[in-house]
Design an enzyme around this catalytic site. Structure first.
Site, short mmCIF file in Angstrom:
data_model
loop_
_atom_site.label_atom_id
_atom_site.label_comp_id
_atom_site.label_asym_id
_atom_site.label_seq_id
_atom_site.Cartn_x
_atom_site.Cartn_y
_atom_site.Cartn_z
N SER A 41 35.25 6.72 43.03
CA SER A 41 35.82 6.51 41.69
C SER A 41 35.53 7.63 40.71
O SER A 41 36.20 7.74 39.69
CB SER A 41 35.33 5.18 41.11
OG SER A 41 33.96 5.26 40.77
N LYS A 110 30.21 5.49 35.57
CA LYS A 110 31.49 5.91 34.98
C LYS A 110 31.22 6.87 33.83
O LYS A 110 30.09 7.09 33.43
CB LYS A 110 32.29 4.71 34.45
CG LYS A 110 32.53 3.57 35.44
CD LYS A 110 33.50 3.95 36.54
CE LYS A 110 33.68 2.78 37.52
NZ LYS A 110 34.47 3.17 38.71
#
Length: 223
Positions: A41, A110
């Site tokens: 990701s 993230k």
């Protein structure tokens, strides 16, 4: 004059092990912690198999809370923290590790896109922060040229939303293949475990055995 009793070899080793474990636990909780990247990701910034260091001191001296005891190491697992001495707040662009809001037994990593009070919107894959396109081309990738309607899936068209106080909007750098704030909402500040700052080991395990270790990523700063 009586001589002090000598400790047994077993006791000396046991005490040394306990002290070492306590020091390791304190460093892990208050200073730095190691994590492994299990998914794609955050490609191209972080690759599957990267082992990274996360600073617990980037935003202040953190005191753990919402803790529970468990078998194994560490013996205590804490699900939140608050700064007893604050050095600053998380900023847009920081790459952070945090407790996944939908399953706090998992850690996610993230990049912060929106800070408290920011308005976030995604229009046809373009991220807008307070109405201005985010300059993210140097650290992101979008591998699917198709555009998904926002009523079907929020990946390419989302918002606008305003980030609440004490919360952050985060996204993966691999924009088309990231489960992030577009899908499950915000990250609370007390759930942020630290800021990623360095790759210390990177293991591919693919191709020829001489290419399994990504030597060029050793000690690479995370930006």
């Amino acid at each position: 004059m009586a001589q002090p009793a000598r400790k047994s070899v077993f006791r000396e080793y046991a005490e040394a092990i306990v002290v070492a474990m306590l020091l390791a636990f304190a460093i892990r909780v208050f200073v730095v912690q190691a994590f492994k990247i299990p998914s794609g990701s955050m490609i191209p910034t972080l690759l599957i198999g990267d082992h990274i260091l996360v600073s617990k001191l980037s935003y202040g001296i953190q005191w753990p809370s919402q803790c529970k005891f468990q078998w194994g190491f560490p013996p205590v697992n804490c699900y939140a923290s608050h700064a007893i001495v604050e050095f600053g707040k998380p900023q847009r662009g920081d790459i952070v590790v945090f407790r996944f809001p939908e399953d706090e037994e998992k850690d996610f990593i993230k990049r912060i896109v929106g800070t408290p009070g920011d308005q976030i919107q995604v229009k046809n894959k373009v991220v807008l922060v307070n109405g201005v396109p985010l300059d993210d081309k140097t650290f992101t990738q979008r591998i699917d040229p198709g555009i998904i309607d926002g009523t079907i899936n929020p990946r390419d068209n989302f918002g606008p939303v305003t980030v609440p106080e004490g919360s952050y909007f985060v996204m993966g750098d691999n924009r088309d293949q990231s489960l992030d704030s577009r899908f499950w909402g915000y990250v609370r500040e007390e759930k942020i475990r630290g800021k990623a700052f360095r790759i210390y080991w990177s293991w591919s395990g693919h191709g020829q055995w001489t290419e399994w270790v990504r030597w060029e990523r050793f000690a690479k700063a995370i930006q």
